[in-house]
Design a protein around this motif. Structure first.
Motif, PDB file in Angstrom:
ATOM      1  N   ALA A 159       0.830  -1.211   0.000  1.00 13.22           N
ATOM      2  CA  ALA A 159       0.000   0.000   0.000  1.00 13.22           C
ATOM      3  C   ALA A 159       0.860   1.255   0.000  1.00 13.22           C
ATOM      4  O   ALA A 159       0.509   2.262  -0.633  1.00 13.22           O
ATOM      5  CB  ALA A 159      -0.930  -0.014   1.209  1.00 13.22           C
ATOM      6  N   GLU A 160       1.979   1.216   0.692  1.00 10.92           N
ATOM      7  CA  GLU A 160       2.886   2.375   0.700  1.00 10.92           C
ATOM      8  C   GLU A 160       3.397   2.661  -0.702  1.00 10.92           C
ATOM      9  O   GLU A 160       3.509   3.833  -1.106  1.00 10.92           O
ATOM     10  CB  GLU A 160       4.051   2.102   1.643  1.00 10.92           C
ATOM     11  CG  GLU A 160       3.649   2.090   3.118  1.00 10.92           C
ATOM     12  CD  GLU A 160       4.748   1.575   4.024  1.00 10.92           C
ATOM     13  OE1 GLU A 160       4.590   1.679   5.245  1.00 10.92           O
ATOM     14  OE2 GLU A 160       5.759   1.046   3.507  1.00 10.92           O
ATOM     15  N   ASP A 171      -7.094  -4.254   9.829  1.00  5.57           N
ATOM     16  CA  ASP A 171      -6.666  -2.887   9.579  1.00  5.57           C
ATOM     17  C   ASP A 171      -6.371  -2.651   8.093  1.00  5.57           C
ATOM     18  O   ASP A 171      -6.445  -1.523   7.610  1.00  5.57           O
ATOM     19  CB  ASP A 171      -5.423  -2.574  10.407  1.00  5.57           C
ATOM     20  CG  ASP A 171      -5.117  -1.091  10.449  1.00  5.57           C
ATOM     21  OD1 ASP A 171      -6.041  -0.290  10.662  1.00  5.57           O
ATOM     22  OD2 ASP A 171      -3.943  -0.727  10.250  1.00  5.57           O
ATOM     23  N   ALA A 172      -6.051  -3.726   7.374  1.00  4.82           N
ATOM     24  CA  ALA A 172      -5.778  -3.624   5.936  1.00  4.82           C
ATOM     25  C   ALA A 172      -7.048  -3.707   5.104  1.00  4.82           C
ATOM     26  O   ALA A 172      -6.980  -3.695   3.873  1.00  4.82           O
ATOM     27  CB  ALA A 172      -4.817  -4.736   5.519  1.00  4.82           C
ATOM     28  N   SER A 173      -8.197  -3.794   5.752  1.00  4.14           N
ATOM     29  CA  SER A 173      -9.475  -3.902   5.048  1.00  4.14           C
ATOM     30  C   SER A 173     -10.032  -2.511   4.736  1.00  4.14           C
ATOM     31  O   SER A 173     -10.284  -1.727   5.659  1.00  4.14           O
ATOM     32  CB  SER A 173     -10.488  -4.661   5.909  1.00  4.14           C
ATOM     33  OG  SER A 173     -10.044  -5.962   6.198  1.00  4.14           O
ATOM     34  N   ALA A 221       3.275   5.885  -5.706  1.00  7.68           N
ATOM     35  CA  ALA A 221       3.043   5.994  -7.148  1.00  7.68           C
ATOM     36  C   ALA A 221       1.969   7.026  -7.450  1.00  7.68           C
ATOM     37  O   ALA A 221       2.097   7.823  -8.392  1.00  7.68           O
ATOM     38  CB  ALA A 221       2.639   4.630  -7.707  1.00  7.68           C
ATOM     39  N   PHE A 222       0.914   7.032  -6.641  1.00 11.75           N
ATOM     40  CA  PHE A 222      -0.146   8.023  -6.840  1.00 11.75           C
ATOM     41  C   PHE A 222       0.420   9.432  -6.672  1.00 11.75           C
ATOM     42  O   PHE A 222       0.138  10.322  -7.485  1.00 11.75           O
ATOM     43  CB  PHE A 222      -1.289   7.786  -5.855  1.00 11.75           C
ATOM     44  CG  PHE A 222      -2.397   8.791  -5.962  1.00 11.75           C
ATOM     45  CD1 PHE A 222      -3.377   8.648  -6.930  1.00 11.75           C
ATOM     46  CD2 PHE A 222      -2.442   9.888  -5.117  1.00 11.75           C
ATOM     47  CE1 PHE A 222      -4.400   9.590  -7.048  1.00 11.75           C
ATOM     48  CE2 PHE A 222      -3.450  10.836  -5.227  1.00 11.75           C
ATOM     49  CZ  PHE A 222      -4.434  10.680  -6.196  1.00 11.75           C
ATOM     50  N   LEU A 234      -5.693  -2.642  -2.916  1.00 12.10           N
ATOM     51  CA  LEU A 234      -4.728  -1.599  -2.561  1.00 12.10           C
ATOM     52  C   LEU A 234      -5.232  -0.220  -2.980  1.00 12.10           C
ATOM     53  O   LEU A 234      -5.057   0.762  -2.252  1.00 12.10           O
ATOM     54  CB  LEU A 234      -3.381  -1.898  -3.197  1.00 12.10           C
ATOM     55  CG  LEU A 234      -2.671  -3.152  -2.666  1.00 12.10           C
ATOM     56  CD1 LEU A 234      -1.437  -3.458  -3.504  1.00 12.10           C
ATOM     57  CD2 LEU A 234      -2.291  -2.978  -1.199  1.00 12.10           C
ATOM     58  N   SER A 235      -5.860  -0.129  -4.142  1.00 12.22           N
ATOM     59  CA  SER A 235      -6.395   1.152  -4.602  1.00 12.22           C
ATOM     60  C   SER A 235      -7.450   1.675  -3.631  1.00 12.22           C
ATOM     61  O   SER A 235      -7.443   2.856  -3.256  1.00 12.22           O
ATOM     62  CB  SER A 235      -7.007   0.998  -6.000  1.00 12.22           C
ATOM     63  OG  SER A 235      -6.019   0.681  -6.953  1.00 12.22           O
ATOM     64  N   LEU A 236      -8.354   0.787  -3.224  1.00  9.48           N
ATOM     65  CA  LEU A 236      -9.401   1.197  -2.302  1.00  9.48           C
ATOM     66  C   LEU A 236      -8.839   1.561  -0.933  1.00  9.48           C
ATOM     67  O   LEU A 236      -9.290   2.514  -0.297  1.00  9.48           O
ATOM     68  CB  LEU A 236     -10.429   0.074  -2.155  1.00  9.48           C
ATOM     69  CG  LEU A 236     -11.442  -0.018  -3.296  1.00  9.48           C
ATOM     70  CD1 LEU A 236     -12.063  -1.396  -3.361  1.00  9.48           C
ATOM     71  CD2 LEU A 236     -12.528   1.030  -3.096  1.00  9.48           C
ATOM     72  N   LEU A 237      -7.847   0.810  -0.485  1.00  9.78           N
ATOM     73  CA  LEU A 237      -7.267   1.088   0.823  1.00  9.78           C
ATOM     74  C   LEU A 237      -6.586   2.456   0.838  1.00  9.78           C
ATOM     75  O   LEU A 237      -6.765   3.241   1.785  1.00  9.78           O
ATOM     76  CB  LEU A 237      -6.276  -0.011   1.203  1.00  9.78           C
ATOM     77  CG  LEU A 237      -5.677   0.088   2.602  1.00  9.78           C
ATOM     78  CD1 LEU A 237      -6.766  -0.004   3.670  1.00  9.78           C
ATOM     79  CD2 LEU A 237      -4.624  -0.996   2.812  1.00  9.78           C
ATOM     80  N   VAL A 238      -5.825   2.754  -0.191  1.00  8.04           N
ATOM     81  CA  VAL A 238      -5.144   4.046  -0.262  1.00  8.04           C
ATOM     82  C   VAL A 238      -6.152   5.192  -0.371  1.00  8.04           C
ATOM     83  O   VAL A 238      -5.935   6.276   0.183  1.00  8.04           O
ATOM     84  CB  VAL A 238      -4.156   4.057  -1.448  1.00  8.04           C
ATOM     85  CG1 VAL A 238      -3.621   5.456  -1.718  1.00  8.04           C
ATOM     86  CG2 VAL A 238      -3.001   3.092  -1.172  1.00  8.04           C
TER      87      VAL A 238
END
Length: 213
Positions: free
Chosen positions: A34-35, A133-135, A40-41, A69-73
Protein backbone atom coordinates in the motif's frame (compact mmCIF):
# COMPACT_ATOMS: atom_id res chain seq x y z
CA UNK A 1 2.15 -7.28 -18.12
CA UNK A 2 -1.45 -8.41 -17.88
CA UNK A 3 -2.63 -4.87 -17.20
CA UNK A 4 -1.02 -3.39 -20.33
CA UNK A 5 -3.87 -4.38 -22.70
CA UNK A 6 -6.28 -2.61 -20.34
CA UNK A 7 -4.10 0.51 -20.32
CA UNK A 8 -3.83 0.36 -24.11
CA UNK A 9 -7.63 0.19 -24.41
CA UNK A 10 -8.17 3.14 -22.07
CA UNK A 11 -5.47 5.16 -23.82
CA UNK A 12 -7.16 4.52 -27.16
CA UNK A 13 -10.27 6.11 -25.62
CA UNK A 14 -8.39 9.21 -24.48
CA UNK A 15 -7.50 8.30 -20.90
CA UNK A 16 -3.93 8.54 -19.69
CA UNK A 17 -2.74 5.52 -17.69
CA UNK A 18 0.15 4.88 -15.33
CA UNK A 19 0.82 1.19 -14.65
CA UNK A 20 1.87 0.80 -11.04
CA UNK A 21 4.00 -1.94 -9.53
CA UNK A 22 4.78 -2.55 -5.88
CA UNK A 23 6.91 -4.71 -3.63
CA UNK A 24 5.79 -8.32 -3.48
CA UNK A 25 5.35 -10.95 -0.80
CA UNK A 26 7.64 -12.70 -0.26
CA UNK A 27 9.94 -11.13 0.71
CA UNK A 28 8.07 -7.98 1.71
CA UNK A 29 5.02 -7.81 3.94
CA UNK A 30 2.14 -5.42 4.37
CA UNK A 31 1.99 -2.40 4.46
CA UNK A 32 4.82 -2.20 1.90
CA UNK A 33 2.38 -2.81 -0.98
CA UNK A 34 0.00 0.00 0.00
CA UNK A 35 2.89 2.37 0.70
CA UNK A 36 4.18 1.80 -2.83
CA UNK A 37 0.76 2.45 -4.39
CA UNK A 38 0.48 5.67 -2.39
CA UNK A 39 3.96 6.72 -3.53
CA UNK A 40 3.04 5.99 -7.15
CA UNK A 41 -0.15 8.02 -6.84
CA UNK A 42 1.82 10.94 -5.40
CA UNK A 43 4.34 10.71 -8.24
CA UNK A 44 1.58 10.80 -10.85
CA UNK A 45 -0.06 13.79 -9.16
CA UNK A 46 3.27 15.64 -9.29
CA UNK A 47 4.28 14.67 -12.81
CA UNK A 48 1.14 14.20 -14.89
CA UNK A 49 0.80 17.87 -15.89
CA UNK A 50 4.15 17.73 -17.71
CA UNK A 51 2.77 14.81 -19.68
CA UNK A 52 -0.45 16.51 -20.73
CA UNK A 53 -2.65 15.28 -17.89
CA UNK A 54 -4.68 17.03 -15.22
CA UNK A 55 -3.40 16.47 -11.66
CA UNK A 56 -6.89 17.23 -10.33
CA UNK A 57 -8.38 14.30 -12.26
CA UNK A 58 -6.28 11.34 -11.15
CA UNK A 59 -8.10 8.18 -10.10
CA UNK A 60 -7.00 4.88 -8.59
CA UNK A 61 -8.11 1.63 -10.18
CA UNK A 62 -7.16 -2.02 -10.09
CA UNK A 63 -8.24 -5.64 -10.24
CA UNK A 64 -8.26 -8.10 -7.33
CA UNK A 65 -5.28 -7.33 -5.05
CA UNK A 66 -4.63 -4.18 -7.07
CA UNK A 67 -8.22 -3.11 -6.42
CA UNK A 68 -7.81 -3.83 -2.73
CA UNK A 69 -4.73 -1.60 -2.56
CA UNK A 70 -6.40 1.15 -4.60
CA UNK A 71 -9.40 1.20 -2.30
CA UNK A 72 -7.27 1.09 0.82
CA UNK A 73 -5.14 4.05 -0.26
CA UNK A 74 -8.30 5.96 -1.19
CA UNK A 75 -10.01 5.16 2.13
CA UNK A 76 -7.29 5.16 4.78
CA UNK A 77 -5.61 8.59 4.99
CA UNK A 78 -2.46 7.20 6.61
CA UNK A 79 -0.99 6.10 3.28
CA UNK A 80 -1.18 9.40 1.44
CA UNK A 81 -0.36 11.55 4.47
CA UNK A 82 3.45 11.15 4.15
CA UNK A 83 3.11 12.67 0.66
CA UNK A 84 1.09 15.63 2.00
CA UNK A 85 -1.98 14.26 0.24
CA UNK A 86 -5.31 12.89 1.43
CA UNK A 87 -8.19 10.83 0.03
CA UNK A 88 -9.75 14.09 -1.15
CA UNK A 89 -6.90 14.30 -3.69
CA UNK A 90 -8.17 11.09 -5.33
CA UNK A 91 -10.84 11.97 -7.88
CA UNK A 92 -12.38 8.49 -7.74
CA UNK A 93 -11.54 4.83 -7.28
CA UNK A 94 -12.53 1.77 -9.33
CA UNK A 95 -12.30 -1.72 -7.91
CA UNK A 96 -12.69 -4.75 -10.18
CA UNK A 97 -13.31 -7.94 -8.18
CA UNK A 98 -12.03 -6.11 -5.13
CA UNK A 99 -11.53 -7.64 -1.70
CA UNK A 100 -12.76 -4.95 0.68
CA UNK A 101 -12.94 -7.03 3.87
CA UNK A 102 -9.94 -9.17 4.80
CA UNK A 103 -11.38 -10.40 8.08
CA UNK A 104 -12.67 -13.85 8.90
CA UNK A 105 -16.45 -14.25 8.75
CA UNK A 106 -18.55 -16.10 11.32
CA UNK A 107 -19.66 -18.58 8.65
CA UNK A 108 -16.04 -19.35 7.74
CA UNK A 109 -16.49 -18.05 4.20
CA UNK A 110 -14.91 -14.61 4.39
CA UNK A 111 -12.00 -13.42 2.31
CA UNK A 112 -9.88 -13.56 5.43
CA UNK A 113 -10.77 -17.23 5.82
CA UNK A 114 -9.57 -17.85 2.26
CA UNK A 115 -6.29 -16.03 2.91
CA UNK A 116 -5.66 -17.83 6.19
CA UNK A 117 -6.47 -21.15 4.54
CA UNK A 118 -3.44 -20.77 2.25
CA UNK A 119 -0.28 -18.72 1.81
CA UNK A 120 -2.13 -15.48 1.04
CA UNK A 121 -2.18 -14.42 4.68
CA UNK A 122 1.62 -14.58 4.84
CA UNK A 123 1.72 -11.09 3.31
CA UNK A 124 -0.04 -9.93 6.50
CA UNK A 125 2.12 -12.04 8.82
CA UNK A 126 -1.00 -14.16 9.40
CA UNK A 127 -2.05 -11.48 11.87
CA UNK A 128 -5.84 -11.14 12.13
CA UNK A 129 -5.62 -7.62 13.57
CA UNK A 130 -3.38 -6.48 10.73
CA UNK A 131 -5.73 -8.03 8.16
CA UNK A 132 -8.62 -6.14 9.71
CA UNK A 133 -6.67 -2.89 9.58
CA UNK A 134 -5.78 -3.62 5.94
CA UNK A 135 -9.48 -3.90 5.05
CA UNK A 136 -10.83 -0.88 3.15
CA UNK A 137 -14.20 -1.55 4.80
CA UNK A 138 -12.65 -0.57 8.13
CA UNK A 139 -11.81 2.91 6.88
CA UNK A 140 -14.98 4.12 5.16
CA UNK A 141 -15.59 7.77 6.00
CA UNK A 142 -17.00 10.98 4.57
CA UNK A 143 -13.67 11.51 2.78
CA UNK A 144 -14.06 8.41 0.58
CA UNK A 145 -13.89 9.40 -3.12
CA UNK A 146 -16.68 8.34 -5.52
CA UNK A 147 -16.27 4.60 -5.91
CA UNK A 148 -17.27 1.92 -8.42
CA UNK A 149 -17.10 -1.75 -7.42
CA UNK A 150 -17.63 -4.36 -10.14
CA UNK A 151 -17.95 -8.03 -9.28
CA UNK A 152 -18.48 -11.03 -11.55
CA UNK A 153 -21.55 -13.22 -11.17
CA UNK A 154 -19.18 -16.20 -10.94
CA UNK A 155 -16.53 -14.33 -8.96
CA UNK A 156 -15.15 -15.27 -5.54
CA UNK A 157 -18.37 -15.88 -3.60
CA UNK A 158 -17.90 -13.36 -0.79
CA UNK A 159 -17.01 -10.37 -2.95
CA UNK A 160 -20.54 -9.29 -3.88
CA UNK A 161 -21.88 -9.31 -0.32
CA UNK A 162 -18.75 -7.55 0.94
CA UNK A 163 -19.04 -4.90 -1.79
CA UNK A 164 -22.67 -4.25 -0.88
CA UNK A 165 -21.78 -4.00 2.82
CA UNK A 166 -19.04 -1.52 1.88
CA UNK A 167 -21.58 0.52 -0.08
CA UNK A 168 -23.97 0.57 2.88
CA UNK A 169 -21.21 1.88 5.15
CA UNK A 170 -20.41 4.55 2.58
CA UNK A 171 -24.06 5.58 2.33
CA UNK A 172 -24.19 6.07 6.09
CA UNK A 173 -21.09 8.27 5.77
CA UNK A 174 -22.78 10.27 3.03
CA UNK A 175 -20.61 8.91 0.22
CA UNK A 176 -21.54 7.23 -3.06
CA UNK A 177 -20.41 3.71 -3.94
CA UNK A 178 -21.83 2.04 -7.02
CA UNK A 179 -21.90 -1.76 -7.04
CA UNK A 180 -22.64 -3.85 -10.12
CA UNK A 181 -22.59 -7.60 -10.68
CA UNK A 182 -21.61 -8.65 -14.20
CA UNK A 183 -23.53 -11.66 -15.53
CA UNK A 184 -21.43 -14.69 -16.47
CA UNK A 185 -18.12 -13.16 -15.41
CA UNK A 186 -15.64 -15.04 -13.26
CA UNK A 187 -12.75 -13.43 -11.38
CA UNK A 188 -10.40 -13.06 -14.35
CA UNK A 189 -13.29 -12.43 -16.73
CA UNK A 190 -13.95 -9.13 -14.99
CA UNK A 191 -10.43 -7.96 -15.81
CA UNK A 192 -10.60 -9.24 -19.40
CA UNK A 193 -13.85 -7.33 -19.82
CA UNK A 194 -11.90 -4.09 -19.74
CA UNK A 195 -10.48 -4.81 -23.20
CA UNK A 196 -13.76 -5.51 -25.05
CA UNK A 197 -15.42 -2.57 -26.81
CA UNK A 198 -18.98 -3.62 -25.96
CA UNK A 199 -18.18 -5.62 -22.85
CA UNK A 200 -20.40 -4.64 -19.91
CA UNK A 201 -17.34 -4.22 -17.68
CA UNK A 202 -15.79 -1.55 -19.89
CA UNK A 203 -19.19 0.01 -20.53
CA UNK A 204 -19.82 0.44 -16.78
CA UNK A 205 -16.34 1.82 -16.18
CA UNK A 206 -16.69 4.36 -18.99
CA UNK A 207 -20.12 5.44 -17.72
CA UNK A 208 -18.60 5.99 -14.29
CA UNK A 209 -15.63 7.92 -15.66
CA UNK A 210 -17.92 10.21 -17.66
CA UNK A 211 -19.99 10.95 -14.55
CA UNK A 212 -17.03 11.89 -12.37
CA UNK A 213 -15.41 13.97 -15.09
Amino acid sequence: KSSKPIADKLQSLGYGCALVSHRLSPPDVFPAHAEDVASAFAWVKSNIAARGGDPQRVILAGHSSGAHLSLLVAADPRYLAPHHLSPSDVLAVIGLSSPVDLTRHPDGHGYGDVLLGGPGADAFRRDAALMKDASPAEHVSKSLPPTLLLVGERDLPMLEADARAFARKAEIAGRTVEVAVLPGKDHMGVARGMTGDQDPVLVRVLEFLKKIN
